[in-house]
Scaffold this motif. Structure first.
Motif, mmCIF file in Angstrom:
data_model
loop_
_atom_site.group_PDB
_atom_site.id
_atom_site.type_symbol
_atom_site.label_atom_id
_atom_site.label_comp_id
_atom_site.label_asym_id
_atom_site.label_seq_id
_atom_site.Cartn_x
_atom_site.Cartn_y
_atom_site.Cartn_z
ATOM 1 N N ARG A 63 0.825 -1.213 0.000
ATOM 2 C CA ARG A 63 0.000 0.000 0.000
ATOM 3 C C ARG A 63 0.855 1.257 0.000
ATOM 4 N NH1 ARG A 63 -5.286 -0.549 2.867
ATOM 5 N NH2 ARG A 63 -4.662 1.320 3.986
ATOM 6 N N GLN A 64 1.888 1.210 0.787
ATOM 7 C CA GLN A 64 2.756 2.384 0.835
ATOM 8 C C GLN A 64 3.512 2.571 -0.477
ATOM 9 O OE1 GLN A 64 5.122 3.583 4.047
ATOM 10 N NE2 GLN A 64 4.012 2.373 5.572
ATOM 11 N N ALA A 65 3.969 1.422 -0.997
ATOM 12 C CA ALA A 65 4.725 1.488 -2.247
ATOM 13 C C ALA A 65 3.853 2.030 -3.373
ATOM 14 C CB ALA A 65 5.261 0.107 -2.613
ATOM 15 N N ALA A 66 2.557 1.656 -3.337
ATOM 16 C CA ALA A 66 1.649 2.167 -4.372
ATOM 17 C C ALA A 66 1.531 3.680 -4.250
ATOM 18 C CB ALA A 66 0.286 1.507 -4.240
ATOM 19 N N GLY A 67 1.467 4.133 -3.011
ATOM 20 C CA GLY A 67 1.417 5.572 -2.788
ATOM 21 C C GLY A 67 2.673 6.248 -3.312
ATOM 22 N N ARG A 68 3.765 5.575 -3.059
ATOM 23 C CA ARG A 68 5.048 6.094 -3.511
ATOM 24 C C ARG A 68 5.078 6.154 -5.040
ATOM 25 N NH1 ARG A 68 10.426 5.181 -3.432
ATOM 26 N NH2 ARG A 68 11.536 6.287 -1.783
ATOM 27 N N ALA A 69 4.589 5.081 -5.649
ATOM 28 C CA ALA A 69 4.589 5.033 -7.116
ATOM 29 C C ALA A 69 3.769 6.191 -7.674
ATOM 30 C CB ALA A 69 4.034 3.700 -7.597
ATOM 31 N N ALA A 70 2.661 6.508 -6.940
ATOM 32 C CA ALA A 70 1.814 7.607 -7.400
ATOM 33 C C ALA A 70 2.600 8.911 -7.395
ATOM 34 C CB ALA A 70 0.586 7.718 -6.509
ATOM 35 N N ILE A 71 3.357 9.096 -6.322
ATOM 36 C CA ILE A 71 4.155 10.321 -6.228
ATOM 37 C C ILE A 71 5.217 10.345 -7.327
ATOM 38 C CG2 ILE A 71 5.846 11.547 -4.808
ATOM 39 C CD1 ILE A 71 4.186 10.589 -2.382
ATOM 40 N N ARG A 72 5.814 9.168 -7.550
ATOM 41 C CA ARG A 72 6.843 9.116 -8.593
ATOM 42 C C ARG A 72 6.244 9.483 -9.959
ATOM 43 N NH1 ARG A 72 11.776 7.171 -8.460
ATOM 44 N NH2 ARG A 72 11.358 6.036 -6.566
#
Lengths: 186, 843
Positions: B46-55
């Motif tokens: 879940r966090q990584a998905a959030g991170r991917a969104a920011i990226r």
């Protein structure tokens, strides 16, 4: 929804301001031994870290965002260089070194998971990003992705999560190989 | 099953479970480590998905950033500007500043707003977003805007920073009429070549004024060149019309032409080739032209390998090797470092001076010095006028010398930093200073190059007064510049990349003919190194070098193609790169030719050597066989018994054999003591034959095919006559072979046995026929004929060689002819070149 949109605009604005400093940052990264090709990756990673950090409620910037990003770049490149077995040509200042070590390590772990997520289908990636990253509601996501309704979108979310979980497990199994290949990166 | 777990965990994390379920789940979570791991894993995802969104956002921002930057530069690389005739532009009256609008992401809406204020109504508006450092933009329609640093004023002060340039153009009648534009100046009617509107704004939407001192340079492609065009300024009149006022003459612009329409060959080159009916393709002619460079090296290797005797061949290979090592030496020509004597003791830097050879007679000196910490040195491009009269550009002067001349002016040896500060534009270097100066040798002898370097170094506290440093370096290994314009240099700029420079102009084409006449690389360099200067300035400079015909050119006052610096700098860099590339290509081509030639020579030699071995072996076999054949005769003669069984058909059928023995017995063949055994002898008869018209053949042979032996023997001619002795006990078939470039000619004589058969005419045959006849002759003999294929192989190789050698000779004559056209100043006698080459080889 309303809130998250404005946050996103804020974020984009802030990132744009920071991105204008890219030529300077590139010069800086090159002076500390980073190759020109790898520099932008480092810079973007630093921006990601900054963007995440700034949403944390207890986070207060003690320096200009630019300097925060610059220090993060330095730290990232320092780690990268060490990972590649090169001796960094510079030493880290104390303030950079102390930059929340545990949190930073976790970020690096998440970066790996993030890479794994790249292997998901485009729709899954978008769904997860919209939901967890930008906080969209399932209704909006369903509209955006052309799904019948939010229920379908939710089912799809579970499916995507499951796929992601399997990929992560796969990756954990083959950790060494992946880590190794990551090291190859410039 | 796992799906449900993931789902449940997700529901738990999303707080979607009922209180009971939640309690139960937490209960299990406490007990079950696997479940905890799964939970952590999902949290990570879940966090990584959030991170991917920011990226995603970051990457998008990055892309946008680069796009904006690139958009302003893109045109420079691809633009093709053809004919610029006349420009009419006007700066619309100043409009009231508008409210601040800082948001870059609302550029589009800003553009929309600005469009409403566009000076020309109903005409599409183009926007250029220029970053601070951008100075040249080229639109898709080919409009080029050069916007130097201080081109605009904001509230009367020079403005630097990002700007938005709004651009409108109406060049065709339809657009002009549709837009309701008038072409009236006062009461006079104007013929227009186009109307243009330009305004500039800060990214905040504030209107900028054009700085009258600097101006914005605009080039617009038009279809037709019309004389007498002037630049008018447009003023809105009260009734909504535009009155065109204040005409200004246009600067005379060079007539641009596409590179492929221009001719930069030496005068007479094409004419000569046409006369010789040589290939007409530009590619072929270019490559011939290019191959003329360093042609003397090729010449050497051709000359020495044009003979076909073995020792000469060996020498040619040697030569080939030596040319190779020459070129290695050439590229590894040691750079000589001499630390210079500095005239100024306190402030002076410790300059190092190095010499780099860039051609046979040209070189560069590279000046470098470590700067004290915190100090910077000014680039050659630093302009005090743009920096509030501060800083001093580094300059270099040479003392007048008959040994060398400087080519172009001092260049920066590394990228300098451009910094726009309170003091204006500073161009400088940090850390180390590096400058490069090209020069040309005027002598074959080593000489000392003396120059004077003037520079200024500064740090944050202030500057050190310009020290003057005398530097000198000994130059060896250069020959006097004399040959002419190197083809590689001409071809380097003769390509579409230079379409927008002074080089791609009819005016320069005209000058180029004269440049060939000067035979001075330096003259050409002046034009190619100063792409941003008006032609007349360079003309004047060349005329100052003593070339009178350029005075006339200077009087024409043809201006330059005034693209701004980034562009010409790009091109200059490209030019240098291209020269290097072309040189490399020429060398590669030359080496390939050499390789092919030496490869040919080698394979020929191999064939020859093989032939030699074969014929040696054959001779020994032949001798052995003959001895064996003779043996029974001798045995018979001696009356002793031989125990060795022979199968000799026809053996002893000839009585004449015996008849002649006596004579031989009386004439011992060796000085063996006669006392021991009576000497067994064999009767031989002289055989003489000559070839009619032997001079028509490069080489003639006679082949003996003995019937009784499975071997054959080649006899070489002496003055066209073959003379040998035949064994009287053996019958021979004789084949006469003549070879020349056009092929083989043969004559056969069956079953000969001595005597002078006089002159025999040869008959031309095809190669197949030749092979066939030889096979037949071979078959005619005893059971195991020696393989004839090897012999044939060699013969054909020899034959082909004549052609190659003759072609090489002819090629050389041709090249010499063309060469004199390409290098009009070259001394025609090739021996003149050799000492020069030798001197170059010496380290």
């Amino acid at each position: 929804m309303e809130r998250s949109l404005t946050t996103q605009t804020d974020l984009e604005n802030e990132l744009r301001t920071l991105y204008r400093k890219w030529p300077m940052m590139k010069r800086f990264l090159i002076t500390i031994g980073c190759s020109g090709a790898a520099a932008e990756d480092v810079f973007q990673e630093a921006l990601v870290i900054f963007a995440r950090k700034r949403t944390e409620p207890e986070f207060t910037l003690t320096v200009e965002p630019f300097f925060y990003v610059k220090n993060t770049c330095k730290l990232l490149w320092y780690n990268e260089a060490r990972k590649q077995g090169r001796n960094p040509v510079f030493a880290l200042e104390k303030d950079v070194e102390q930059q929340d070590d545990e949190w930073f390590r976790k970020e690096q772990q998440l970066r790996q998971v993030e890479t794994v997520l790249k292997r998901l289908g485009a729709q899954c990636q978008e769904l997860l990003q919209l939901f967890y990253g930008l906080g969209w509601s399932m209704i909006d996501i369903a509209k955006k992705l052309g799904l019948r309704n939010d229920k379908v979108a939710k089912v799809q979310k579970y499916r995507c999560l499951e796929k992601a979980r399997n990929l992560v497990v796969d990756q954990e199994m083959g950790e060494e190989i992946i880590v190794e290949s990551e090291n190859q990166m410039p | 099953m796992s799906t449900t777990i993931t789902k449940i965990i997700e529901q738990y994390l999303e707080n979607e479970l009922s209180p009971e379920d939640k309690a139960a789940f937490e209960q299990r979570l406490a007990e079950n480590t696997t479940l905890r791991t799964e939970l952590e894993r999902l949290q990570q995802i879940r966090q990584a998905a959030g991170r991917a969104a920011i990226r995603t956002v970051v990457v998008r921002v990055g892309k946008r950033y680069h796009l904006l930057r690139k958009a302003t530069f893109a045109g420079i690389a691809v633009g093709v500007l053809l004919i610029v005739a006349a420009l009419i532009w006007f700066i619309s009256g100043k409009q009231n500043g508008e409210e601040e609008r800082l948001n870059e992401q609302e550029l589009a809406s800003l553009y929309e707003q600005l469009s409403r204020k566009a000076p020309l109504e109903h005409i599409p508006v183009t926007y250029f977003y220029l970053q601070t450092s951008d100075t040249v933009v080229l639109s898709e329609t080919g409009v080029l805007l050069s916007v130097p640093e201080t081109a605009f004023l904001l509230n009367g002060q020079p403005y630097s920073g990002a700007k938005i340039v709004q651009w409108q153009e109406a060049t065709d009648a339809a657009t002009i009429v549709k837009a309701g534009l008038s072409t009236v100046s006062g009461n006079r009617l104007l013929e227009t070549q186009g109307m243009f509107g330009m305004q500039a704004f800060t990214p905040e939407g504030k209107q900028l004024e054009v700085n009258p001192k600097v101006g914005v340079y605009v080039q617009v492609p038009v279809d037709e060149l019309k004389e007498g065009m002037q630049l008018f300024e447009g003023k809105h009149t009260k009734n909504g019309q535009i009155d065109w006022q204040n005409p200004q003459p246009l600067e005379k612009l060079p007539v641009m032409a596409a590179m492929n329409e221009l001719d930069f060959y030496p005068p007479g080159y094409e004419a000569k080739l046409d006369e010789l009916k040589w290939k007409t393709g530009k590619k072929d002619r270019d490559s011939l032209y290019l191959s003329m460079e360093d042609a003397e090296e090729i010449k050497e290797s051709i000359h020495s390998s044009s003979m076909n005797e073995q020792p000469k061949l060996a020498q040619s290979r040697e030569n080939f090797n030596s040319t190779i090592s020459d070129s290695i030496q050439y590229s590894m020509q040691p750079t000589i470092a001499i630390s210079a004597t500095s005239a100024s003791s306190t402030a002076g830097l410790k300059w190092k001076i190095k010499f780099r050879k860039t051609g046979k007679s040209s070189g560069e000196i590279i000046l470098s010095a470590d700067l004290p910490k915190g100090f910077h040195i000014f680039s050659v491009e630093h302009d005090p006028m743009k920096a509030e009269s501060t800083g001093m550009a580094t300059t270099l002067r040479s003392y007048p010398s008959g040994d060398f001349r400087l080519v172009g002016s001092l260049r920066d040896g590394k990228q300098s930093i451009r910094e726009n500060s309170v003091l204006g534009m500073n161009v400088y270097m940090l850390g180390t200073a590096e400058f490069v100066q090209a020069f040309e040798s005027l002598t074959d002898k080593p000489f000392r190059l003396n120059v004077e370097l003037e520079y200024q170094i500064c740090d944050s506290r202030g500057c050190v007064y310009p020290p003057v440093t005398n530097l000198s370096i000994d130059i060896v290994g250069l020959v006097a510049a004399k040959a002419g314009i190197p083809p590689s240099k001409v071809l380097a700029f003769w390509q579409p990349k230079f379409d927008e420079t002074i080089l791609a102009t009819r005016d320069f084409e005209k000058r180029m003919r004269a440049v060939h006449g000067t035979c001075s690389e330096a003259v050409l360099d002046l034009y190619t190194d100063n792409l941003n200067k008006p032609l007349y300035e360079i003309d004047a400079q060349v005329s100052g070098m003593g070339y009178a015909e350029f005075t006339g050119f200077a009087a024409e006052r043809v201006g330059g193609v005034q693209l701004d610096n980034p562009h010409t700098n790009n091109l200059r860099q490209f030019y240098e790169h291209a020269v290097a590339q072309l040189r490399k290509q020429a060398k590669k081509d030359r080496n390939l030719i050499r390789k092919l030639e030496s490869g040919w020579d080698r394979s020929l030699e191999k064939a020859r050597r093989k032939q030699q071995v074969n014929s040696n072996r054959r001779q020994s076999v032949y001798a052995q066989q003959e001895t064996t054949f003779n043996y029974p005769a001798m045995a018979r003669q001696l009356g002793s018994r031989n125990t060795i069984g022979f199968t000799i058909r026809n053996g002893g059928r000839r009585s004449s054999n015996l008849h002649n023995v006596d004579r031989y017995a009386r004439t011992p063949l060796t000085n063996q003591p006669v006392t021991i055994v009576p000497q067994p002898t064999v009767k031989y008869s002289d055989f003489v034959v000559s070839i009619a018209d032997a001079a028509g053949y490069e080489r003639v042979f006679l082949y003996l095919f003995p019937h009784e032996l499975n071997s054959y023997q080649r006899i070489d001619a002496i003055n066209g006559r073959f003379s040998t002795r035949l064994n009287d006990a053996i019958r021979y078939d004789v084949l006469l072979v003549g070879m020349n470039e056009s092929g083989f000619a043969i004559a056969e004589k069956r079953t000969v046995s001595g005597g002078d058969i006089g002159s025999v005419g040869l008959q031309s045959v095809t190669e197949q026929e030749f092979n066939h006849r030889m096979e037949l002759l071979n078959e005619n003999r005893c059971t195991k004929p020696a393989p004839v294929a090897l012999e044939l192989d060699w013969l054909q190789k020899e034959q082909a060689n004549y052609k190659v050698q003759r072609l090489r000779m002819e090629q050389q004559v041709f090249r010499d002819t063309i060469r004199s056209v390409v290098f009009p100043c070259a001394i025609p006698d090739s021996t003149e070149w050799e000492p020069a080459d030798d001197s170059e080889i010496q380290p």
